[in-house]
Write a protein that holds these residues in place. Structure first.
Motif, PDB file in Angstrom:
ATOM      1  N   LYS A   9       0.854  -1.198   0.000  1.00  0.00           N
ATOM      2  CA  LYS A   9       0.000   0.000   0.000  1.00  0.00           C
ATOM      3  C   LYS A   9       0.886   1.242   0.000  1.00  0.00           C
ATOM      4  CE  LYS A   9      -3.662  -2.408   2.437  1.00  0.00           C
ATOM      5  NZ  LYS A   9      -4.264  -2.677   3.736  1.00  0.00           N
ATOM      6  N   GLU A  57      -1.807  -1.074  -4.053  1.00  0.00           N
ATOM      7  CA  GLU A  57      -2.943  -0.260  -3.599  1.00  0.00           C
ATOM      8  C   GLU A  57      -2.419   1.155  -3.390  1.00  0.00           C
ATOM      9  OE1 GLU A  57      -5.577  -1.479  -0.396  1.00  0.00           O
ATOM     10  OE2 GLU A  57      -4.840  -3.536  -0.652  1.00  0.00           O
ATOM     11  N   TYR A 100      -2.118   2.868   7.425  1.00  0.00           N
ATOM     12  CA  TYR A 100      -2.455   2.210   6.152  1.00  0.00           C
ATOM     13  C   TYR A 100      -1.196   1.870   5.351  1.00  0.00           C
ATOM     14  CZ  TYR A 100      -3.715   2.423   1.104  1.00  0.00           C
ATOM     15  OH  TYR A 100      -3.838   2.190  -0.246  1.00  0.00           O
TER      16      TYR A 100
END
Length: 305
Positions: free
Chosen positions: A4, A28, A61
């Protein structure tokens, strides 16, 4: 396994293209934005640099952070207020990321920040490497503080790479459409003496370089993000005119006229920066676009060519 990637400045020229290329490779992508409620195809987290606010979940994240945020240098005349904004947007945003990485538990493995070849100032035809001396003009001083702020992240034990970007070539924004516009209208001309060097790089190569720095742990420290063959302003103007099949009829635009129009910002187009790509090449990275004509043809090649 692709991870990510959190991008600041994701809606900018490089951020948009980098996001597309990362998605294509299975990553991502999340963006930090002042207005996360704006419709976006990417996961968006709120931050507000002026308020010193960042959504903690953005930091938790991310596997990697790519830091591209900063007010446009060429957007408008350099009033004192504008210069303050150029400085603060880069330094304060970097500081905010550093403090968040220091204070929030996370699993970030690497931090990759942009800087600019403006750090070398007007260096004539000397070939500048990452070890070369810095200048002391406005842009150079911005870059110095920006880089030292980014470098703090390394103290947290995170692999940190800083890319000094040259002129990023894209037909979607940045300098190239501005240079191409008068040529299209048969009013193209070199600027100033035309002998000042411009260190350029194709936008796709810049994005491939950022992706390489995510994937390859040897990337640490400062790198010039420029193609291997810088050109003079005159060469750039001539090559662009050739690729666009337009004649160059006008004499050079004199430096004093550019100073009158742009004020202190004229240094951006009149300063000579001949910057070496050797350190990046030594990592094994290969540029898709080594020469200017190859790069320009991807944007302005006519169907009959």
């Amino acid at each position: 396994m692709p991870g990510k990637i959190l991008i600041t400045g994701g809606s900018g020229l490089i951020g948009m293209r980098l996001s597309e290329m990362l998605i294509d490779q299975g990553y991502e992508v999340g963006h930090l934005s002042r207005n996360p409620e704006k419709v976006s195809v990417y996961k968006t987290f709120k931050w507000d640099v002026e308020e010193g606010y960042i959504d903690d979940s953005a930091i938790t994240y991310a596997d990697y952070i790519v830091h591209l945020a900063g007010a446009s240098v060429a957007g408008s005349k350099w009033t004192e207020e504008r210069k303050h904004e150029i400085f603060k947007s880069r330094v304060d945003s970097t500081n905010l990321l550093y403090k968040s990485l220091r204070n929030i538990p996370h699993h970030v493995k690497g931090f990759i920040s942009s800087s600019a070849v403006g750090i070398y100032g007007n260096s004539g035809d000397r070939l500048m490497s990452e070890e070369s001396n810095y200048a002391d003009d406005f842009l150079a001083s911005v870059c110095k503080v920006w880089e030292s702020t980014a470098w703090q992240v390394k103290e947290l034990g995170l692999r940190t790479a800083i890319f000094r970007l040259g002129i990023v070539l894209s037909d979607k924004g940045g300098a190239l459409p501005q240079i191409a516009k008068p040529i299209k209208m048969m009013a193209g001309a070199a600027l100033g003496s035309g002998k000042q060097y411009m260190s350029w790089v194709h936008i796709d190569d810049v994005c491939r370089l950022f992706i390489k720095a995510i994937e390859d742990t040897q990337f640490e420290g400062v790198y010039n993000a420029v193609a291997p063959h810088p050109v003079t302003n005159e060469q750039l103007t001539k090559t662009l005119a050739e690729v666009m099949h337009k004649p160059l009829l006008l004499p050079n635009v004199p430096a004093f006229a550019i100073n009158l129009m742009m004020g202190e910002m004229s240094k951006v187009v009149l300063a000579s920066q001949r910057v070496s790509a050797n350190k990046v090449l030594q990592t094994g990275f290969t540029f898709e676009y080594n020469y200017l004509n190859e790069a320009l043809e991807t944007f302005y090649k006519s169907p009959k060519d």
